[in-house]
Design a protein around this motif. Structure first.
Motif, PDB file in Angstrom:
ATOM      1  N   GLY A   1       0.827  -1.298  -0.018  1.00  0.00           N
ATOM      2  CA  GLY A   1       0.107  -0.038   0.095  1.00  0.00           C
ATOM      3  C   GLY A   1       0.786   1.305   0.041  1.00  0.00           C
ATOM      4  O   GLY A   1       0.289   2.374   0.385  1.00  0.00           O
ATOM      5  N   LEU A   2       2.020   1.249  -0.602  1.00  0.00           N
ATOM      6  CA  LEU A   2       3.040   2.349  -0.615  1.00  0.00           C
ATOM      7  C   LEU A   2       2.785   2.858  -2.135  1.00  0.00           C
ATOM      8  O   LEU A   2       2.743   2.218  -3.029  1.00  0.00           O
ATOM      9  N   SER A   3       3.196   4.131  -2.399  1.00  0.00           N
ATOM     10  CA  SER A   3       3.348   4.727  -3.779  1.00  0.00           C
ATOM     11  C   SER A   3       4.506   3.734  -4.448  1.00  0.00           C
ATOM     12  O   SER A   3       5.430   3.494  -4.036  1.00  0.00           O
ATOM     13  N   LEU A   4       4.382   3.772  -5.912  1.00  0.00           N
ATOM     14  CA  LEU A   4       5.332   3.023  -6.686  1.00  0.00           C
ATOM     15  C   LEU A   4       6.750   3.645  -6.650  1.00  0.00           C
ATOM     16  O   LEU A   4       7.591   3.148  -6.551  1.00  0.00           O
ATOM     17  N   SER A   5       6.439   5.078  -6.548  1.00  0.00           N
ATOM     18  CA  SER A   5       7.740   6.008  -6.538  1.00  0.00           C
ATOM     19  C   SER A   5       8.422   5.680  -5.385  1.00  0.00           C
ATOM     20  O   SER A   5       9.854   5.671  -5.461  1.00  0.00           O
ATOM     21  N   THR A   6       7.815   5.781  -4.311  1.00  0.00           N
ATOM     22  CA  THR A   6       8.518   5.534  -3.004  1.00  0.00           C
ATOM     23  C   THR A   6       9.172   4.046  -2.793  1.00  0.00           C
ATOM     24  O   THR A   6      10.429   3.940  -2.363  1.00  0.00           O
ATOM     25  N   VAL A   7       8.211   3.151  -3.280  1.00  0.00           N
ATOM     26  CA  VAL A   7       8.811   1.664  -3.103  1.00  0.00           C
ATOM     27  C   VAL A   7       9.841   1.687  -4.055  1.00  0.00           C
ATOM     28  O   VAL A   7      11.031   0.913  -3.714  1.00  0.00           O
TER      29      VAL A   7
END
Length: 238
Positions: free
Chosen positions: A28-34
């Motif tokens: 459930g985290l944004s793709l950019s952050t991951v």
């Protein structure tokens, strides 16, 4: 820190390599952050980035586990990994090393099937003509490969054909042999590396009737995962 832990857990629980997109969806985290965190973890060897952009747990993670368990029995860990591989694939899983012109089994977990390939610990077979042998020979110097092939008594195929097979194994990173030295048996093997060198091979073997090319391909991610997990427990050469 919670995000880092969640990402590591997401990669650890994936069957095979995990993409940033998949981990992003699962935690459930944004793709950019991951993506950013996974790149940073790869720089620290907590994750390893594969050529296709996906990730697996890094060598540093396994070294930490090894160090934490120092004084324990390395073969107990190897056996547990092989047992998990057996349970995922249904076939006999073994760890093998080179001894001169042979491959020797140093750990094995038999398939639960009534019809199965049994590989006892201590079992020795020629390197030439087996999937395990192909993996253990694939990165040797050409002169040593040629010498091993020339000494083999029961090798099926010409020297040129066998050398070509070793080159193919080195390029793709795994080997398969159907109905080779043992009729009716198929083996598929991947390398175990330590210090960059191939020091062992993890092998699945079973009846050719069950191990179709499609099944072999499906088993490869589990084989490669087992090899990565076993690597920290295998001594570097020399």
């Amino acid at each position: 820190m919670q995000r880092v832990v969640a990402i590591l857990e997401g990669v650890a629980t994936a069957r095979g390599p995990a993409t940033a997109a998949r981990v992003s969806t699962e935690i459930g985290l944004s793709l950019s952050t991951v993506s950013r965190i996974m790149r940073e973890l790869a720089e620290e060897q907590m994750l390893d980035r594969l050529d296709d952009g996906s990730y697996v747990l890094g060598s540093r993670v396994f070294r930490l586990v090894r160090d934490a368990r120092a004084g324990g029995d390395p073969m107990a860990t190897v056996h547990r990994v092989l047992a998990e591989l057996r349970d995922r694939t249904g076939e006999t899983a073994s760890l093998n090393v080179r001894r001169d012109d042979t491959r020797v089994c140093i750990a094995s977990v038999d398939s639960r099937h009534e019809l199965r390939r049994v590989v006892p610990v201590g079992d020795a077979m020629p390197l030439v003509g087996t999937a395990t042998g192909d993996v253990l020979m694939a990165e040797l110097a050409a002169a040593e490969q040629t010498a091993l092939i020339d000494r083999a008594r029961d090798a099926a195929g010409s020297r040129v054909d066998l050398l070509a097979r070793l080159r193919e194994t080195a390029e793709r990173g795994w080997a398969v042999q159907a109905d080779g030295l043992i009729s009716g048996v198929t083996g598929v093997a991947v390398p175990v590396r330590s210090g960059g060198a191939v020091v062992a091979a993890v092998t699945l073997s079973g009846p050719t009737t069950r191990m179709s090319p499609e099944i072999v391909e499906k088993c490869l991610p589990d084989l490669e995962d087992a090899a990565r997990r076993i690597a920290p427990w295998v001594r570097e050469p020399g």
